[in-house]
Design a protein around this motif. Sequence first.
Motif, mmCIF file in Angstrom:
data_model
loop_
_atom_site.group_PDB
_atom_site.id
_atom_site.type_symbol
_atom_site.label_atom_id
_atom_site.label_comp_id
_atom_site.label_asym_id
_atom_site.label_seq_id
_atom_site.Cartn_x
_atom_site.Cartn_y
_atom_site.Cartn_z
ATOM 1 N N GLY A 1 0.843 -1.197 0.000
ATOM 2 C CA GLY A 1 0.000 0.000 0.000
ATOM 3 C C GLY A 1 0.870 1.236 0.000
ATOM 4 N N GLU B 1 -3.253 -1.765 8.874
ATOM 5 C CA GLU B 1 -2.725 -0.649 8.082
ATOM 6 C C GLU B 1 -1.881 0.264 8.968
ATOM 7 N N PRO C 1 -4.494 6.964 2.455
ATOM 8 C CA PRO C 1 -4.097 5.824 1.622
ATOM 9 C C PRO C 1 -4.259 6.168 0.137
ATOM 10 N N ARG D 1 -4.969 4.922 -3.571
ATOM 11 C CA ARG D 1 -5.617 3.828 -4.269
ATOM 12 C C ARG D 1 -5.885 4.264 -5.701
#
Length: 183
Positions: free
Chosen positions: A56, A152, A176, A178
């Motif tokens: 991630g 996370e 995050p 994405r």
Amino acid sequence: MKQAMRNIRFVAPLIASLLFSLGLATATAAQPKADLAQTFADSLAPMPKEDLSVSGGFYVPAYSSVAMSQGRLRVDFSVTLSVHNASETQPLVVRRIAYFDTAGKQVESYLKVPVAVKPLATISIFIPTDDVRGGTGANFIVDWAATGEITEPVVEALMVGGIANAHYAFISQGRPTRTVGKK
């Protein structure tokens, strides 16, 4: 008068210590860039031998400078980026920590090789107040990975600075990253 002098002798070192710990009383000379692996040796684990199957990233807004008073005044801030491994059981591999300026140009890369952060441990990057290369729209990109399912990480930037008698501190949470698009 004697009581006031005693109070000043007690308070002055306390204020100096506070300013130094906040980074407000540091010398303006360029600080040598410390090796992350050496600085946070106690927070690091051996690199996992298994494949890194989970990954991630985070985008973290940071502000090394902020315009105030209708843009006529600029206040500079120190920035501390912290990457917290929120897992109690697994190491977190940090693959990249990169710092960008307002125009999106990379200013600094902080990792030569990936590092593994122990469970519940933290690593951080410090940018002193006098380093204003990032500007008002500075940001970090932090890429991470793990060998399997993991909590996370928590990634935040703390800005501290001031002008005259006013001091400011605020936190910017990482978001995050994405890929968004059609399926």
